[in-house]
Every structure is written in C-alpha cells, then in structure tokens.
Enzyme design. Structure first.
Site, PDB file in Angstrom:
ATOM      1  N   ASP A  44       0.824  -1.216   0.000  1.00 56.01           N
ATOM      2  CA  ASP A  44       0.000   0.000   0.000  1.00 56.01           C
ATOM      3  C   ASP A  44       0.853   1.258   0.000  1.00 56.01           C
ATOM      4  O   ASP A  44       2.050   1.233   0.297  1.00 56.01           O
ATOM      5  CB  ASP A  44      -0.961   0.006   1.199  1.00 56.01           C
ATOM      6  CG  ASP A  44      -0.244  -0.050   2.540  1.00 56.01           C
ATOM      7  OD1 ASP A  44       0.760  -0.780   2.659  1.00 56.01           O
ATOM      8  OD2 ASP A  44      -0.679   0.651   3.462  1.00 56.01           O
TER       9      ASP A  44
ATOM     10  N   ASP B  95       8.245   4.683  -1.471  1.00 59.48           N
ATOM     11  CA  ASP B  95       7.660   3.990  -0.313  1.00 59.48           C
ATOM     12  C   ASP B  95       6.463   3.162  -0.751  1.00 59.48           C
ATOM     13  O   ASP B  95       5.346   3.635  -0.752  1.00 59.48           O
ATOM     14  CB  ASP B  95       7.278   5.034   0.723  1.00 59.48           C
ATOM     15  CG  ASP B  95       6.913   4.433   2.064  1.00 59.48           C
ATOM     16  OD1 ASP B  95       7.049   3.206   2.240  1.00 59.48           O
ATOM     17  OD2 ASP B  95       6.486   5.194   2.944  1.00 59.48           O
TER      18      ASP B  95
ATOM     19  N   GLU C  57       0.073  -0.924   5.584  1.00 65.38           N
ATOM     20  CA  GLU C  57       1.197  -0.488   6.406  1.00 65.38           C
ATOM     21  C   GLU C  57       1.102   0.986   6.737  1.00 65.38           C
ATOM     22  O   GLU C  57       1.601   1.430   7.769  1.00 65.38           O
ATOM     23  CB  GLU C  57       2.523  -0.769   5.673  1.00 65.38           C
ATOM     24  CG  GLU C  57       3.771  -0.663   6.567  1.00 65.38           C
ATOM     25  CD  GLU C  57       4.377   0.727   6.610  1.00 65.38           C
ATOM     26  OE1 GLU C  57       5.227   0.957   7.493  1.00 65.38           O
ATOM     27  OE2 GLU C  57       4.017   1.608   5.799  1.00 65.38           O
ATOM     28  N   GLU C  58       0.449   1.769   5.859  1.00 61.73           N
ATOM     29  CA  GLU C  58       0.483   3.231   5.989  1.00 61.73           C
ATOM     30  C   GLU C  58      -0.637   3.792   6.861  1.00 61.73           C
ATOM     31  O   GLU C  58      -0.863   5.002   6.872  1.00 61.73           O
ATOM     32  CB  GLU C  58       0.413   3.883   4.589  1.00 61.73           C
ATOM     33  CG  GLU C  58       1.583   3.559   3.681  1.00 61.73           C
ATOM     34  CD  GLU C  58       2.892   4.233   4.116  1.00 61.73           C
ATOM     35  OE1 GLU C  58       2.911   4.891   5.169  1.00 61.73           O
ATOM     36  OE2 GLU C  58       3.883   4.072   3.386  1.00 61.73           O
TER      37      GLU C  58
ATOM     38  N   GLU D  55      12.004  -1.373   2.878  1.00 64.48           N
ATOM     39  CA  GLU D  55      11.712   0.067   3.013  1.00 64.48           C
ATOM     40  C   GLU D  55      12.880   0.887   2.462  1.00 64.48           C
ATOM     41  O   GLU D  55      14.021   0.440   2.480  1.00 64.48           O
ATOM     42  CB  GLU D  55      11.516   0.415   4.503  1.00 64.48           C
ATOM     43  CG  GLU D  55      10.271  -0.177   5.121  1.00 64.48           C
ATOM     44  CD  GLU D  55       9.011   0.655   4.858  1.00 64.48           C
ATOM     45  OE1 GLU D  55       9.127   1.740   4.231  1.00 64.48           O
ATOM     46  OE2 GLU D  55       7.924   0.209   5.260  1.00 64.48           O
TER      47      GLU D  55
ATOM     48  N   HIS E 280       6.169   9.860   0.798  1.00 67.19           N
ATOM     49  CA  HIS E 280       4.921  10.584   1.121  1.00 67.19           C
ATOM     50  C   HIS E 280       4.883  11.996   0.555  1.00 67.19           C
ATOM     51  O   HIS E 280       3.875  12.679   0.727  1.00 67.19           O
ATOM     52  CB  HIS E 280       4.674  10.681   2.641  1.00 67.19           C
ATOM     53  CG  HIS E 280       4.575   9.345   3.325  1.00 67.19           C
ATOM     54  ND1 HIS E 280       4.116   9.211   4.605  1.00 67.19           N
ATOM     55  CD2 HIS E 280       4.878   8.090   2.909  1.00 67.19           C
ATOM     56  CE1 HIS E 280       4.153   7.927   4.954  1.00 67.19           C
ATOM     57  NE2 HIS E 280       4.616   7.235   3.934  1.00 67.19           N
TER      58      HIS E 280
END
Lengths: 362, 362
Positions: free
Chosen positions: A77, A101, A131-132, A160, A338
C-alpha cells in the site's frame, strides 16, 4: 461493477519496468486488492514457490531444506496519490506515488522471488497490506497474530527505502489526542461560552517549545520528534467551539518502550485530557547479530552504502518483537516518501536488486 | 404527495391561541410554504389590506394616505424542530420550536394586520422566509433586491424576541480564514518539514490575548467578540501538516463598517494570510430618530421593558442599509432561541400585542 483491468506483471523482465508497472496500479491503504491479485498471479508462475494468501497479504516461500530461512518483506500500500500517477521517467529518476515507499522494494522482491529457484537460504517473500495506516490494520501484524508460522525465520529484511544503504532498527511511534473542552455559545455572545479552540493555543505552545532528543542506541543515532499531525475543532461559523482535538505523534528512540513513551507525552501535556489512540514500540538496530552483520557486509559491498539509524517506524519492530533480527534495505530516499515529489533513482532499484541477489546466491 | 391540511388560522381570536396554531405548523427554513399559504389566506380575509406574495414571503399593506408608513416584519421560518412540537402550555409558558424565534412576533403582527383597519400610520406587514439560513437565501434580502418598493417606509419594527423590551440596532459580522502554510514531511522525520498546525499557535495566542471592546453607540453598549469558530489542519497521522486554517468570526459594533472591521481583523492577524469569506454590516440603534423614540416610549410604557443593544446580527441591518431606522421588539427571551427548551411566557405575547396596538392607534 467493472474496473479497468491492469495488465499482468512481468517479474522476469526489467526490474525498473516492473517497479513502474507496480506503481501504476494505485494501491492506497484499504484498496490493495487489485495489486495483491497481480502479485499473487506473478508468484504463481514460479513452480518452486508455495503461495499463500490472507486478505490482501500474499506470501510465497521456498522449501529447499536450507539450514536457515530469511524473510524478505514489503508492503503493497501507499499513502494517498497526490496527482502523481501514472509514473514518469525523467533524468534517470522514476517519479510518482510509491516509487520510494516502497514499490521499488516490492519490485526487487517480486523479481527475485520468481527468478531465484535455489537461493542459499530458504526464503519467505511477504507482500502485505495496510502499512500506511493505523497499526491495528497492518497486514504483517495480522500474520503475526493469525499465521505466525508463515513468518518463522532467522533473519528478516524489509524493503523500506534506505537510499540503498542499510538502516537498522527503528523508532517507536505513539499517537495521542489532546482533547480540549469548552462551552458552546452563539459567537455574537461569546462571553457566555468557553472557546475550546483558543484553549488549544497552550497545547501548540508546548509543542513549539519542545526540544526533541537525539538518542544513540548501539552506535546509531535516533532523532526523536513530537508533532501535532491533526487539529480539528468547531461545528459552525456562528458557534463558539466546545471541543477541539489536537492529535500528536511522538516518534521515540528504541531505548524506551511504549509505556515510557506514553509517560513522556503525558508529562509534556500535563493538565490536559490525553488519550492514547495508537502505539507501536521501536526496534534496537540489532547490527550486533551475526546474520545482520553478514547481510550488511554483502549488500553494502554492492551498493556502497553504510549503516544508519532508521528514523521512521517500520515493521522491523514486529520482527524484533518476535526475537528475529531485522533490517531495512531498499531503494529510494526516505526523505521523499509521502511527498508530492516522491521519486527514486532507477540505479538504486537495480543496485538493490543486485545486492539482494548477491546475498541470496553467494 | 398529500400532506395533512392544517386548519385555517383565526387572526381575530385569542393571540396566544394564534401563536400556538402558527407554531404547530412546522416551517423549518426551506419548508415555509404551508405556513405562508395560511398566513396569506388569513390576510386576504381583511378587505383593508393589499396582499402581495413573492415565493414564501407574504406582504400586506394599508393605503390610508397617512403621512408616515411603518413596516412590521417577522420571519416565518424556524431552525430545525428538536422533538419540541406540537407546542404545550405549562405554567403560563408556551413551549416548543418557534415560540421564541419568532412565531409570537408573527402572531402579534398577523392579528394586528387583520384587526387594525385604521392605524395612525400606514403599515406594511411583512412575513418572510429563510431567515435562519445563509444570508443569500433571506426572503427580506430578496425583497430588498427585487421589490424594494414593498419595503418603502419611515420606520421598521422586527418582531424578533426581546423579552418584551426593545433592542436597538445590531452588531455586524465578519468571517475570515487565517491560513497557515507549512511544508509536509513524514512525522518520523519532522525536521525536514514545517508544521502548519504549530504555526497556528501564534494565531490562537493573539486571540487569547485579544481584549474585545465594549462600544457605546447612541446610548447602547455593544460588546464585540473575536473568536475562532473552526480550526482544521493536517491530512494524516503520520504527516507533518502543511496547511492549517483557523476560521475567525468578528462581531463588531455598528459604529464601524465592514471595511473597518476587515481592517481590524487584518491588523490583529498582521503577517498572516487572511481571507475574508463572509461579512454583513451591523446597524446603529437609531434611537435618536424621532420615530424610534416615539415607538420606544409607546411600547415600553406598556411592557415595562427597556432599550438595550442587540448583540446578535438581525435583519434590522437590512433596513439600516436602506437608511430606515429599525428596532427589534417581540415576545420571548432571545437566550432561549434555538434551544431545545424554547418557550415563551404567554403574558409577553399579550403585552407585545397591546404595546404595538397602542403605538399604532394613538
């Protein structure tokens, strides 16, 4: 309802093209099914893998009878798309949501899962959801609870972003709501109310005055953070608000646990109504473990990176909690995760692929 | 669709019963047609009145050739019903939605409109829609734009609740957004961002430090207010917010106009991005006007009330903008308007009726 069908993934082709194809299937948290289906289908093309699925988490593993087993894991995700899909390639960088990411790491893992028929360790490849978002939704956490056997291993790598270097451990994270209470009134007669938004001023003042610590753990330095991440108050433009909520996020060094982190937040906001909504412990770097040391030597020889502290919370902490040493290693600059400008040098995708391949085949 | 037919209103009977009958026809803003129809029908029973209609606004006026003309106006709509209809009468008080805001005033006006065949001034009786919602829907505002001749007069009375006293003028209102800008970052690496919510701390500090003025205008004291009414910032619990908006509402004395009010807000928030979203001027009390003074003496002699400043914004400001002195006068405690406990002493309905009758016949 029909949705446009994304083309099948080609895990045996160019790994940069694979990264791009994976990024171009949007998979904001909660909406990972389309991508999980494609990943599962790609894995099922490899006869040497046992493929398992739980919700939108897909697991594939070898059964070669090796003396050690490693997990290589990545989440499917992303945070919400910021008008930055489909991806574009420019000056050697792949731009777009997920390029950092962490769909580069996902592509590297998917390519190696399908191609490496005889790695030197048995490998469990994990592609997971959620995960987010809030920790209780996390797909890896769900496996820990419901299928712990799927995660059994001696060492784990999370893909990551680490700029192709190696990042050890991670900070913990704790979220809390600081709730301000007031008394509603018509805003033309404000003196008969108590303004809960004005009361938030002191909370923000404490945040502004707060000096975060730098903490050294096992030779790596973790920089703590305490920030307001959300604020919300008021119900109408003619009413004095009787409620305001400041949501704060404390990222703490792995030298303290969740209880100590909570105590610290309560101390900072002493006198206020503080409700902890979410917390996860950090993980010590674990680079004193032989498996971790061997991994570090193998991959850094290829990428030329160096070990650093992981500042963000990552799911290495879940392995750490299981007593398994784990590190972060993947393409992309974590500082670009992000952001609207999220982008990854394609060289890093290739070198991460080569580094993991070398480690798993030597 | 058929709806139960409410019985015709009886404007020649008991004014408390008339208030009750009007309250028992629900007329939440946007749904005033049934009540407007009943009011129109009642007015058409009086041959001395010319009856006009625009949407759900009904106007009735005398043409007696008097040297002066007054408007008596009231809105037909209410805020949403809070399970407080039908009305009930208990210990001399009429309970229910609209009993205060402002169907008592509507009943008094409707009874006098039909009964007073020869008032000492010509009278224009106005019953209008959409007072309790966004200003651009307001029925009185629509008449100002589309039928200004219907509102021509020398003096106006709004039947808004004043506890049988007299409330002069009203404060103006201005809303503005104070917009804070930052730079988004992952909350685990907050040092690479700029937190827009933290930046709101200084805005709230200025609001806390702000001392609102009390301003005397024509002998009445207006208490100003400057309040945050909404605050909103942040997009996710793992992102340093790059945006925060504090919506403030300034209620200003009628001694200043909208431009001056805006200048004041900009001065308070100097250095910030301030965007005005909504504004309406106040109205001076106008009690220095001979017509207003005569009205005050006549009605207060009956009710025993006294002149005070109207703190909330009301439609008297629309008359003020037309250069017509206007006051609020009606039964009910304004502090009970919009509450679940809305209720009005029936004595106030009767004394308001008597006071207006005396004024219009002496």
């Amino acid at each position: 309802m029909t949705t446009p069908q994304a083309p099948a993934l080609d895990p045996r082709g160019d790994v940069v093209e694979l990264t791009r194809a994976i990024c171009d299937v949007p998979s904001v948290s909660g909406d990972e099914t389309a991508l999980a289906d494609l990943v599962e289908a790609a894995l099922r093309t490899a006869p040497h893998l046992e493929v398992l699925r739980d919700g939108d988490t897909v697991v594939a593993r070898t059964h070669l009878g090796r003396p050690t087993r490693v997990v290589v894991a990545g989440h499917l995700d992303t945070v919400p798309v910021a008008d930055n899909l489909p991806t574009r390639l420019q000056d050697g960088e792949l731009w777009g949501r997920g390029t950092v990411d962490m769909k580069g790491g996902v592509a590297v893992a998917l390519a190696l899962a399908v191609r490496l028929e005889a790695p030197t360790s048995d490998v469990t490849w994990v592609f997971y959801d959620h995960e987010e978002v809030a920790a209780d939704l996390n797909g890896l956490g769900r496996l820990v609870r419901e299928h712990p056997d799927w995660l059994a291993c001696d060492f784990a790598v999370l893909g990551e972003p680490t700029n192709g270097g190696l990042e050890g451990g991670c900070k913990g994270t704790l979220r809390a709501e600081v709730r301000l209470h007031g008394v509603a009134a018509h805003s033309a007669r404000a003196w008969s109310g108590v303004n809960a938004v004005h009361a938030a001023g002191e909370v923000l003042r404490r945040l502004e005055a707060y000096t975060a610590r730098d903490v050294e753990v096992d030779g790596l330095v973790y920089r703590e953070c305490l920030e307001a991440v959300l604020i919300s108050g008021g119900t109408a433009t003619n009413i004095v608000p009787d409620r305001c909520v400041v949501t704060v996020n404390y990222r703490f060094a792995p030298s303290i646990d969740v209880a100590q982190a909570e105590a610290h937040v309560r101390e900072v906001f002493a006198g206020y109504d503080v409700v902890v909504t979410d917390a996860a412990p950090g993980a010590r770097p674990g680079l004193d473990d032989p498996a971790a040391r061997q991994f570090a030597e193998a991959v850094l020889a290829v990428t030329g990176g160096r070990p650093e502290a992981k500042q963000g919370w990552t799911d290495v902490a879940r392995f750490s909690a299981l007593g398994v040493p784990a590190v972060n290693f993947g393409p992309g600059d974590p500082l670009l995760a992000h952001t609207d400008d999220e982008r990854c040098p394609v060289d890093q995708v290739v070198s991460s692929y080569e580094a993991l391949r070398t480690w798993l085949t030597t």
